[in-house]
Design a protein around this motif. Structure first.
Motif, mmCIF file in Angstrom:
data_model
loop_
_atom_site.group_PDB
_atom_site.id
_atom_site.type_symbol
_atom_site.label_atom_id
_atom_site.label_comp_id
_atom_site.label_asym_id
_atom_site.label_seq_id
_atom_site.Cartn_x
_atom_site.Cartn_y
_atom_site.Cartn_z
ATOM 1 N N ILE A 1 13.318 3.019 1.602
ATOM 2 C CA ILE A 1 12.973 3.788 2.796
ATOM 3 C C ILE A 1 11.939 3.043 3.637
ATOM 4 O O ILE A 1 12.066 2.931 4.856
ATOM 5 C CB ILE A 1 12.461 5.195 2.413
ATOM 6 N N GLU A 2 10.903 2.524 2.999
ATOM 7 C CA GLU A 2 9.821 1.835 3.711
ATOM 8 C C GLU A 2 10.213 0.429 4.164
ATOM 9 O O GLU A 2 9.702 -0.071 5.166
ATOM 10 C CB GLU A 2 8.564 1.761 2.842
ATOM 11 N N SER A 3 11.099 -0.206 3.418
ATOM 12 C CA SER A 3 11.433 -1.597 3.734
ATOM 13 C C SER A 3 12.311 -1.731 4.971
ATOM 14 O O SER A 3 12.195 -2.714 5.696
ATOM 15 C CB SER A 3 12.112 -2.269 2.547
ATOM 16 N N ARG A 4 13.159 -0.770 5.225
ATOM 17 C CA ARG A 4 14.063 -0.905 6.377
ATOM 18 C C ARG A 4 13.301 -1.046 7.696
ATOM 19 O O ARG A 4 13.558 -1.982 8.453
ATOM 20 C CB ARG A 4 15.077 0.228 6.381
ATOM 21 N N PRO A 5 12.357 -0.155 8.001
ATOM 22 C CA PRO A 5 11.600 -0.379 9.241
ATOM 23 C C PRO A 5 10.708 -1.620 9.163
ATOM 24 O O PRO A 5 10.493 -2.301 10.170
ATOM 25 C CB PRO A 5 10.778 0.899 9.424
ATOM 26 N N ASP B 1 0.806 -1.216 0.000
ATOM 27 C CA ASP B 1 0.000 0.000 0.000
ATOM 28 C C ASP B 1 0.846 1.276 0.000
ATOM 29 O O ASP B 1 0.435 2.298 -0.550
ATOM 30 C CB ASP B 1 -0.932 0.028 1.218
ATOM 31 N N GLN B 2 2.013 1.230 0.618
ATOM 32 C CA GLN B 2 2.842 2.425 0.784
ATOM 33 C C GLN B 2 3.798 2.694 -0.362
ATOM 34 O O GLN B 2 4.268 3.822 -0.511
ATOM 35 C CB GLN B 2 3.655 2.322 2.081
ATOM 36 N N LEU C 1 8.099 0.769 -10.167
ATOM 37 C CA LEU C 1 8.531 0.763 -8.770
ATOM 38 C C LEU C 1 9.302 2.023 -8.413
ATOM 39 O O LEU C 1 10.218 2.433 -9.122
ATOM 40 C CB LEU C 1 9.427 -0.453 -8.492
ATOM 41 N N ASP C 2 8.935 2.605 -7.297
ATOM 42 C CA ASP C 2 9.688 3.701 -6.707
ATOM 43 C C ASP C 2 10.742 3.047 -5.806
ATOM 44 O O ASP C 2 10.480 2.758 -4.635
ATOM 45 C CB ASP C 2 8.746 4.605 -5.920
ATOM 46 N N VAL C 3 11.907 2.790 -6.385
ATOM 47 C CA VAL C 3 12.956 2.038 -5.693
ATOM 48 C C VAL C 3 13.405 2.753 -4.429
ATOM 49 O O VAL C 3 13.572 2.124 -3.379
ATOM 50 C CB VAL C 3 14.156 1.762 -6.627
ATOM 51 N N MET D 1 3.929 -5.298 -6.119
ATOM 52 C CA MET D 1 2.805 -6.144 -6.515
ATOM 53 C C MET D 1 2.611 -7.327 -5.577
ATOM 54 O O MET D 1 1.491 -7.676 -5.240
ATOM 55 C CB MET D 1 3.020 -6.673 -7.937
ATOM 56 N N GLU D 2 3.707 -7.970 -5.190
ATOM 57 C CA GLU D 2 3.629 -9.179 -4.383
ATOM 58 C C GLU D 2 4.835 -9.225 -3.454
ATOM 59 O O GLU D 2 5.863 -8.606 -3.717
ATOM 60 C CB GLU D 2 3.616 -10.421 -5.275
#
Length: 126
Positions: free
Chosen positions: A106-110, A15-16, A99-101, A21-22
């Motif tokens: 940024i979102e994946s680290r937390p 969502d963020q 994809l906004d890499v 996609m998956e």
């Protein structure tokens, strides 16, 4: 309960971040823990992501660049990104060409931190 919390993290990431996609969480030996997938076969993604993670870790170690954070694979149709979740798990993200890499990183680290905490909690209660 942990399964729902893990799945919630995967939904939140989708969502963020535009283009996600998956996704799936798996053990480092490729066993599926939980998946948010529609088209991909999560067991296959988990196994291949574990191989990718292992190769990335070994390569990073061999060239002296320290602990692996992620492996990014860019294909004609999009991206496959594999994140190390501590020493015991991984997060595999499948994304389209839009994809906004930067946002994903940024979102994946937390998210990786929270996934690691959930998996540690689950392991300590078993």
């Amino acid at each position: 309960m942990t399964h729902n919390a893990l799945l919630s993290e995967l939904h939140s990431l989708r969502d963020q971040v535009t283009g996600v996609m998956e996704s799936a969480v798996a053990t480092v030996d490729g066993l599926l823990v939980v998946a948010d997938t529609d088209g991909a076969r999560p067991e296959v993604v988990s196994a291949l992501a574990a191989a990718t993670l292992g190769l990335g870790k070994r390569t990073g170690h061999e060239v002296g660049m320290g602990e692996l954070r992620e492996v990014v694979i860019r294909c004609r149709g999009g991206y496959i990104v594999v994140y190390a979740v501590g020493q015991v798990a991984l997060l595999a993200v499948l994304a389209d060409e839009g994809l906004d890499v930067t946002r994903l990183h940024i979102e994946s680290r937390p998210a990786v931190e929270r996934l690691g905490a959930l998996l540690t909690r689950e392991h300590s209660t078993n």
